[in-house]
Design a protein around this motif. Structure first.
Motif, PDB file in Angstrom:
ATOM      1  N   ASP A  31       0.786  -1.180   0.041  1.00 58.62           N
ATOM      2  CA  ASP A  31      -0.069   0.008   0.024  1.00 58.62           C
ATOM      3  C   ASP A  31       0.926   1.204   0.161  1.00 58.62           C
ATOM      4  O   ASP A  31       1.800   1.207   0.528  1.00 58.62           O
ATOM      5  N   ALA A  78      -1.984   1.600  -5.948  1.00 57.82           N
ATOM      6  CA  ALA A  78      -2.196   0.738  -4.910  1.00 57.82           C
ATOM      7  C   ALA A  78      -3.573   0.658  -4.524  1.00 57.82           C
ATOM      8  O   ALA A  78      -3.894  -0.241  -3.909  1.00 57.82           O
ATOM      9  N   ARG A  79      -4.135   1.803  -4.482  1.00 62.12           N
ATOM     10  CA  ARG A  79      -5.707   1.887  -3.925  1.00 62.12           C
ATOM     11  C   ARG A  79      -6.469   1.285  -4.946  1.00 62.12           C
ATOM     12  O   ARG A  79      -7.436   0.269  -4.438  1.00 62.12           O
ATOM     13  N   ARG A  87      -5.772  -2.427  -4.110  1.00 62.42           N
ATOM     14  CA  ARG A  87      -6.368  -3.063  -2.692  1.00 62.42           C
ATOM     15  C   ARG A  87      -7.674  -3.145  -3.057  1.00 62.42           C
ATOM     16  O   ARG A  87      -8.546  -4.127  -2.592  1.00 62.42           O
TER      17      ARG A  87
END
Length: 244
Positions: free
Chosen positions: A106, A200-201, A204
């Protein structure tokens, strides 16, 4: 690799017109001539005849579109030579990278940058305009494209002081697989970690939605290094070919 190519065949037609031409699935995005939104995908093991390649070319020509393909070389290892022999040229050869939940890293948004989902048609228009500008493409966005964006996956935009400076999308999860695509940041805002935070967001959120594999295809080595910092690893190769 075959499973990831199958994912592309299932998801690329969403919101697009399609035509089956020999061993190809040709896709056409209403409202835009952008090459990266209009391309054909081969069947596994495709070995088209010259007449089938000609028919594919004609399917794009009659729509005033660039005849173009995107695919993973492992699933159709003989196809590139056949296309080149028919006059197609290699646009780019890029790595395929994948990320699993255990490998994800993250990355928070940098100071002064807000990441959020688009909330209106104007948000989608500004996000897509920023992406096209970042990719060096015309930034005119039609209403049809805005409507298509609303149903094409999980979008995320980056804002700096109310200005949309980039964006990206995680496409729908199918059989545990998803594609993260369109990661783009306007040139004045690069080098701050915005692309890594977007990736990353989105990754995720895709994993949380049930994906065990997220994949993407970086346009160059520099952005590939950005993706590696959030957990993506090389897994294969994608080629883009077209006929001018």
């Amino acid at each position: 690799m075959s499973a990831i190519q199958a994912y592309v065949r299932k998801t690329a037609p969403r919101g697009r017109d399609t035509e089956r031409v020999g061993p190809f699935l040709a896709t056409f995005s209403p409202g835009t001539t952008h090459p990266m939104l209009n391309y054909a995908i081969p069947d596994d093991g495709a070995r088209p005849t010259p007449s089938e390649i000609d028919a594919l070319t004609e399917a794009y020509r009659r729509r005033d579109l660039l005849p173009r393909l995107e695919y993973f070389t492992d699933v159709a290892p003989d196809l590139e030579k056949l296309l080149v022999d028919a006059g197609y040229g290699l646009e780019r050869r890029v790595p395929l990278m994948t990320c699993t939940p255990d490998g994800r890293v993250d990355k928070p948004a940098p100071a002064g940058i807000r990441l959020r989902a688009p909330e209106s048609g104007e948000d989608f228009r500004r996000m897509r305009s920023a992406q096209y500008t970042a990719f060096g493409a015309p930034a005119e966005i039609g209403d049809d494209e805005v409507e298509q964006l609303k149903t094409s996956g999980r979008h995320l935009l980056a804002e700096a002081g109310g200005v949309v400076v980039g964006g990206g999308v995680a496409l729908e999860v199918v059989d545990g697989t998803t594609e993260v695509a369109g990661i783009a940041v306007l040139e004045p805002y690069r080098g701050r970690g915005i692309a890594a935070a977007l990736t990353a967001r989105l990754t995720r959120e895709a994993h949380e939605a049930g994906a065990h594999t997220a994949f993407l295809t970086p346009g160059d080595l520099g952005i590939g290094n950005v993706y590696a910092r959030v957990g993506y690893q090389p897994a294969g190769e994608c080629v883009h070919l077209s006929l001018s």
